[in-house]
Design a protein around this motif. Structure first.
Motif, PDB file in Angstrom:
ATOM      1  N   GLU A 142     -21.873  99.063 122.327  1.00 18.80           N
ATOM      2  CA  GLU A 142     -22.110 100.293 123.088  1.00 18.80           C
ATOM      3  C   GLU A 142     -23.587 100.458 123.436  1.00 18.80           C
ATOM      4  OE1 GLU A 142     -18.386 102.882 121.195  1.00 18.80           O
ATOM      5  OE2 GLU A 142     -20.437 103.235 120.515  1.00 18.80           O
ATOM      6  N   ASN A 143     -24.479 100.086 122.535  1.00 17.37           N
ATOM      7  CA  ASN A 143     -25.920 100.172 122.812  1.00 17.37           C
ATOM      8  C   ASN A 143     -26.333  99.197 123.906  1.00 17.37           C
ATOM      9  OD1 ASN A 143     -26.345 102.162 120.900  1.00 17.37           O
ATOM     10  ND2 ASN A 143     -26.859 100.723 119.275  1.00 17.37           N
ATOM     11  N   ASP A 144     -25.752  97.990 123.880  1.00 14.09           N
ATOM     12  CA  ASP A 144     -26.078  96.996 124.908  1.00 14.09           C
ATOM     13  C   ASP A 144     -25.624  97.469 126.287  1.00 14.09           C
ATOM     14  OD1 ASP A 144     -27.263  95.330 123.120  1.00 14.09           O
ATOM     15  OD2 ASP A 144     -25.531  94.018 122.844  1.00 14.09           O
ATOM     16  N   ILE A 145     -24.488  98.157 126.330  1.00 17.58           N
ATOM     17  CA  ILE A 145     -24.007  98.707 127.601  1.00 17.58           C
ATOM     18  C   ILE A 145     -24.940  99.826 128.070  1.00 17.58           C
ATOM     19  CG2 ILE A 145     -22.166 100.090 128.653  1.00 17.58           C
ATOM     20  CD1 ILE A 145     -20.184  98.482 127.010  1.00 17.58           C
ATOM     21  N   ALA A 146     -25.293 100.722 127.127  1.00 18.98           N
ATOM     22  CA  ALA A 146     -26.179 101.845 127.468  1.00 18.98           C
ATOM     23  C   ALA A 146     -27.543 101.350 127.951  1.00 18.98           C
ATOM     24  CB  ALA A 146     -26.344 102.757 126.260  1.00 18.98           C
ATOM     25  N   ASP A 147     -28.035 100.240 127.367  1.00 15.82           N
ATOM     26  CA  ASP A 147     -29.342  99.702 127.746  1.00 15.82           C
ATOM     27  C   ASP A 147     -29.266  98.805 128.977  1.00 15.82           C
ATOM     28  OD1 ASP A 147     -30.440 101.022 125.616  1.00 15.82           O
ATOM     29  OD2 ASP A 147     -30.358  99.301 124.266  1.00 15.82           O
ATOM     30  N   GLY A 148     -28.044  98.563 129.467  1.00 14.25           N
ATOM     31  CA  GLY A 148     -27.883  97.753 130.669  1.00 14.25           C
ATOM     32  C   GLY A 148     -27.828  96.262 130.438  1.00 14.25           C
ATOM     33  N   PHE A 149     -27.749  95.836 129.177  1.00 14.13           N
ATOM     34  CA  PHE A 149     -27.675  94.401 128.892  1.00 14.13           C
ATOM     35  C   PHE A 149     -26.272  93.837 129.098  1.00 14.13           C
ATOM     36  CE2 PHE A 149     -31.261  95.735 126.091  1.00 14.13           C
ATOM     37  CZ  PHE A 149     -32.246  95.047 126.761  1.00 14.13           C
ATOM     38  N   GLU A 186     -16.518  95.834 129.278  1.00 18.02           N
ATOM     39  CA  GLU A 186     -15.430  94.869 129.418  1.00 18.02           C
ATOM     40  C   GLU A 186     -14.350  95.380 130.353  1.00 18.02           C
ATOM     41  OE1 GLU A 186     -13.827  91.215 128.914  1.00 18.02           O
ATOM     42  OE2 GLU A 186     -15.737  91.932 128.140  1.00 18.02           O
ATOM     43  N   LEU A 187     -14.005  96.659 130.260  1.00 16.86           N
ATOM     44  CA  LEU A 187     -12.956  97.221 131.105  1.00 16.86           C
ATOM     45  C   LEU A 187     -13.371  97.196 132.576  1.00 16.86           C
ATOM     46  CD1 LEU A 187     -11.822 100.274 128.947  1.00 16.86           C
ATOM     47  CD2 LEU A 187     -10.754  98.029 129.132  1.00 16.86           C
ATOM     48  N   LYS A 188     -14.670  97.441 132.841  1.00 15.44           N
ATOM     49  CA  LYS A 188     -15.163  97.404 134.218  1.00 15.44           C
ATOM     50  C   LYS A 188     -15.084  95.977 134.763  1.00 15.44           C
ATOM     51  CE  LYS A 188     -19.163  98.673 137.018  1.00 15.44           C
ATOM     52  NZ  LYS A 188     -20.544  99.207 137.015  1.00 15.44           N
ATOM     53  N   LYS A 189     -15.408  94.991 133.921  1.00 12.27           N
ATOM     54  CA  LYS A 189     -15.336  93.602 134.350  1.00 12.27           C
ATOM     55  C   LYS A 189     -13.901  93.212 134.677  1.00 12.27           C
ATOM     56  CE  LYS A 189     -17.556  91.668 130.860  1.00 12.27           C
ATOM     57  NZ  LYS A 189     -18.165  90.611 130.041  1.00 12.27           N
ATOM     58  N   GLN A 190     -12.971  93.695 133.860  1.00 12.70           N
ATOM     59  CA  GLN A 190     -11.553  93.391 134.098  1.00 12.70           C
ATOM     60  C   GLN A 190     -11.081  93.999 135.414  1.00 12.70           C
ATOM     61  OE1 GLN A 190      -9.452  94.709 130.634  1.00 12.70           O
ATOM     62  NE2 GLN A 190     -10.397  93.180 129.288  1.00 12.70           N
ATOM     63  N   ARG A 191     -11.531  95.227 135.724  1.00 15.23           N
ATOM     64  CA  ARG A 191     -11.137  95.886 136.967  1.00 15.23           C
ATOM     65  C   ARG A 191     -11.712  95.146 138.177  1.00 15.23           C
ATOM     66  NH1 ARG A 191     -11.985 100.772 134.015  1.00 15.23           N
ATOM     67  NH2 ARG A 191     -14.116 100.911 134.819  1.00 15.23           N
ATOM     68  N   SER A 192     -12.932  94.628 138.032  1.00 16.06           N
ATOM     69  CA  SER A 192     -13.573  93.938 139.153  1.00 16.06           C
ATOM     70  C   SER A 192     -12.901  92.606 139.447  1.00 16.06           C
ATOM     71  CB  SER A 192     -15.054  93.706 138.851  1.00 16.06           C
ATOM     72  OG  SER A 192     -15.205  92.843 137.746  1.00 16.06           O
ATOM     73  N   LYS A 193     -12.218  92.037 138.454  1.00 15.06           N
ATOM     74  CA  LYS A 193     -11.532  90.748 138.665  1.00 15.06           C
ATOM     75  C   LYS A 193     -10.222  90.918 139.425  1.00 15.06           C
ATOM     76  CE  LYS A 193     -13.482  88.520 134.571  1.00 15.06           C
ATOM     77  NZ  LYS A 193     -13.176  87.940 133.234  1.00 15.06           N
ATOM     78  N   LYS A 194      -9.659  92.141 139.369  1.00 13.16           N
ATOM     79  CA  LYS A 194      -8.363  92.375 140.016  1.00 13.16           C
ATOM     80  C   LYS A 194      -8.512  92.468 141.533  1.00 13.16           C
ATOM     81  CE  LYS A 194      -6.393  94.732 136.012  1.00 13.16           C
ATOM     82  NZ  LYS A 194      -5.805  95.974 135.490  1.00 13.16           N
TER      83      LYS A 194
END
Length: 486
Positions: free
Chosen positions: A467-474, A478-486
């Motif tokens: 969660e910290n890595d997501i908040a810091d932009g690193f 995962e759910l967003k990546k899965q949606r972008s693949k569809k």
């Protein structure tokens, strides 16, 4: 006469006006007094309010005023406001309702945040207050006659300028999130890890738990050897003479078998001696055995191989001669899964016994190596040191050094110190073997042994790191990546 009457009437009217003005004045004064009294009562009531009651009253007043304001807005402005508040467009009444709900929450969140900030600042102030003036002056880099209050104010200002409040809020948010996750059970945490593709397993943790399980089940204890021959006993109530005759007959039969066995062994050695070196090497190589040395060594190795194969065939015949029920009981005793087919059970039992024999040989080899190492340690000691050790163990001191070393080495085998060392060595070897395995294979082994491979603190820490890595932009969620693949 008429003039007198007019004057009297005018006088009467003037008196009435004066009385009415006085009454009106009194009424106004009375009304003002009532308003003052009401205001004083309201102030007294407000002073008696708790902080929660005050907030509730103010929020009630704000809500009434804000509701009227929002209701009077045109649809275009209302839609823009709704969009800014994250409210979906719809009917006016619905939008007004959801806007009010969103703004009420915003105000509540703002109050909560302000309360947190006040608490943080107060806590920091109390922390400084608890320090002696000398420490405060040193921290604030102040000299001369300075009051404690001035020092604290200076330190608080420096702390705030260094984003002390924001850092404290972030730390508090982290602690709250950790507490929230720790309150969840392992199943919830595991599902959360799977959902976000977070690895919840630690190889070292799983390996340690497997080793602990195996240790509890005597995996590293000295292997049991059950080579004792059955002892024949005379049945109570039987004829003693007949029993002795039967025993003697059995003894003679065993002697005859032993003689036959020795004759067969001699014949086998003679047969092997008749072979050339190349033939002996080829014979051993076919069984995966490589021996370098003289022909005598090759013959010994070939003879041992023949005896081992003979023992396997003998044991195979014994197992086949057992009944199905007895064979299943034997397998269950050793923790083996029984089969419906006798050949399968015989094969499984032979493999198990072969593995046990290999473990026994490996254990005995380690015992010999450690015993020799121990002898080397003892041999490096003086005669007096060896004597003191022997006396301390309650053993005879002996005379020569070699005798004393041998006695101490034998005692090390008897008292279990060498056995303990072998177990430790075996456990270390097992740990290295498990650590070299693929994590998925170790996880499968945990499931097979019904060992919990999860560690709550690890899952919580890895979720928070994710969660910290997501908040810091690193990282991208995962759910967003899965949606972008569809």
């Amino acid at each position: 006469m008429v003039l007198a009457m007019k004057r009297k009437a005018a006088s009467t009217i003037a008196a009435q006006d004066k009385a009415e003005r006085a009454a009106a004045k009194d009424a106004v004064e009375e009304e003002d007094n009532e308003e003052v009294e009401m205001e004083e009562e309201d102030e007294e009531e407000e002073n008696d309010e708790t902080e929660e009651q005050k907030v509730a009253r103010e929020e009630k007043g704000w809500a009434a005023s804000r509701l009227k304001e929002v209701k009077t807005m045109y649809m275009d402005g209302l839609k823009k406001l709704a969009e800014a508040k994250g409210v979906s467009a719809g009917k006016k009444d619905d939008m007004v309702k959801h806007i009010m709900k969103a703004e009420t929450k915003e105000r509540a969140d703002k109050r909560a945040n302000e309360a947190k900030i006040r608490e943080i600042v107060q806590k920091k102030s109390d922390e400084f207050e608890a320090l002696p003036i000398a420490d405060l002056k040193a921290r604030a880099n102040l000299k001369g006659r300075v009051s404690k209050t001035d020092c604290i104010q200076q330190l608080l200002k420096s702390w705030q300028d260094d984003d002390g409040v924001d850092k404290a809020l972030a730390e508090e948010a982290t602690n709250e999130r950790r507490s929230e996750l720790l309150s969840k059970d392992n199943i919830w945490l595991l599902k959360h890890c799977d959902k976000h593709n977070v690895d919840p397993y630690v190889l070292e943790v799983m390996v340690d738990r497997i080793l602990e399980h195996e240790t509890r089940h005597d995996k590293y204890a000295p292997p049991l050897q059950n080579n004792a021959a059955p002892v024949e006993t005379v049945k109570k109530g039987g004829d003693l003479v007949e029993a002795l005759l039967a025993s003697e007959a059995g003894r003679k039969r065993d002697l005859e078998l032993q003689k036959a066995k020795e004759a067969a062994d001699m014949a086998k050695v003679k047969e092997l001696n008749a072979l050339g070196v190349d033939a002996l090497k080829k014979l051993l190589a076919a069984k995966g055995i490589e021996v370098d040395g003289k022909k005598e060594d090759l013959v010994k190795a070939a003879f041992k191989l023949a005896k081992d194969e003979e023992a396997v065939e003998t044991r195979k015949s014994e197992l086949k001669a057992m009944g199905v029920k007895e064979l299943k009981q034997l397998m269950a005793k050793h923790g083996l899964e029984a089969s419906a087919k006798v050949p399968d059970m015989v094969s499984a039992m032979l493999k198990y016994e072969q593995r046990v024999q290999e473990e026994i040989r490996a254990y005995e080899g380690k015992v010999r190596d450690l015993t020799e190492h121990k002898k080397g340690e003892f041999d490096s000691m003086s005669l007096n040191e060896l004597k003191s050790l022997l006396v301390a163990k309650g053993l005879k001191a002996g005379v020569g050094k070699a005798d004393r070393v041998e006695r101490l080495a034998e005692e090390a085998q008897k008292d279990g110190s060498i056995a303990k060392k072998v177990s430790q060595m075996t456990r270390v070897e097992r740990k290295q073997s498990l650590l070299a395995m693929d994590k998925a294979a170790v996880l499968d082994l945990c499931h097979e042994l019904e060992i919990d491979p999860l560690m709550k603190d690890v899952m919580v820490q890895r979720i928070m790191s994710y969660e910290n890595d997501i908040a810091d932009g690193f990282l991208e969620p995962e759910l967003k990546k899965q949606r972008s693949k569809k």
